[in-house]
Scaffold this active site. Structure first.
Site, PDB file in Angstrom:
ATOM      1  N   THR A  16       0.822  -1.211   0.000  1.00 25.50           N
ATOM      2  CA  THR A  16       0.000   0.000   0.000  1.00 25.50           C
ATOM      3  C   THR A  16       0.856   1.261   0.000  1.00 25.50           C
ATOM      4  O   THR A  16       0.557   2.198  -0.763  1.00 25.50           O
ATOM      5  CB  THR A  16      -0.985  -0.018   1.185  1.00 25.50           C
ATOM      6  OG1 THR A  16      -1.798  -1.196   1.083  1.00 25.50           O
ATOM      7  CG2 THR A  16      -1.875   1.209   1.185  1.00 25.50           C
ATOM      8  N   GLU A  24       0.912   9.500  -5.816  1.00 28.98           N
ATOM      9  CA  GLU A  24       1.419  10.857  -5.581  1.00 28.98           C
ATOM     10  C   GLU A  24       2.296  11.313  -6.745  1.00 28.98           C
ATOM     11  O   GLU A  24       2.221  12.461  -7.179  1.00 28.98           O
ATOM     12  CB  GLU A  24       2.202  10.928  -4.283  1.00 28.98           C
ATOM     13  CG  GLU A  24       1.327  10.949  -3.045  1.00 28.98           C
ATOM     14  CD  GLU A  24       2.076  11.453  -1.834  1.00 28.98           C
ATOM     15  OE1 GLU A  24       2.269  12.689  -1.720  1.00 28.98           O
ATOM     16  OE2 GLU A  24       2.477  10.621  -1.006  1.00 28.98           O
ATOM     17  N   HIS A  50      -6.989   0.571  -1.016  1.00 29.51           N
ATOM     18  CA  HIS A  50      -6.237  -0.464  -1.742  1.00 29.51           C
ATOM     19  C   HIS A  50      -7.208  -1.631  -1.887  1.00 29.51           C
ATOM     20  O   HIS A  50      -7.464  -2.349  -0.933  1.00 29.51           O
ATOM     21  CB  HIS A  50      -4.994  -0.855  -0.943  1.00 29.51           C
ATOM     22  CG  HIS A  50      -3.977  -1.586  -1.745  1.00 29.51           C
ATOM     23  ND1 HIS A  50      -2.684  -1.728  -1.325  1.00 29.51           N
ATOM     24  CD2 HIS A  50      -4.042  -2.230  -2.947  1.00 29.51           C
ATOM     25  CE1 HIS A  50      -1.990  -2.420  -2.214  1.00 29.51           C
ATOM     26  NE2 HIS A  50      -2.809  -2.742  -3.207  1.00 29.51           N
TER      27      HIS A  50
END
Length: 111
Positions: A16, A24, A50
């Site tokens: 994750t 990002e 996730h």
């Protein structure tokens, strides 16, 4: 990029934290090409799910779509995919900053 490496889990699956970093980066690159020299964006918030695992060695990609601008605040819809399906989704917030001023302010903490 594995959960076992990040110690966010014991399994050799896509982690994750790696997925969030990839999301990002997608948002950063999406914004950066439109900014003037001397400016960049910094991440300030993530709300990510996730939703499916990816095995060790599988290629994963992330996409970002700018969905809102409020002054210096940018909001992105982010998604991640492996070869077979969507594995993550969410919202990521970034702020436009002047690189020099941001670093000066940050390093003042060390004084």
């Amino acid at each position: 990029m594995l959960a076992s490496h990040f110690q966010s889990g014991f399994l050799d699956v896509f982690a994750t934290p790696s997925m969030i970093a990839l999301m990002e980066k997608a948002a950063l690159l999406c914004a950066q090409e439109h900014l003037e020299d001397g400016y960049t964006t910094v991440g300030s918030r993530v709300e990510i799910s996730h939703i499916a695992p990816s095995p060790k060695g599988m290629v994963v990609k992330a996409v970002a779509e700018l969905i809102d601008i409020q002054d210096r605040r940018l909001i992105f819809k982010v998604e991640a995919y492996d070869k077979f399906e969507k594995i993550g989704e969410g919202v990521h917030e970034r702020f436009i900053v002047n690189k020099e001023r941001f670093l000066q302010k940050t390093y003042q903490k060390a004084r």
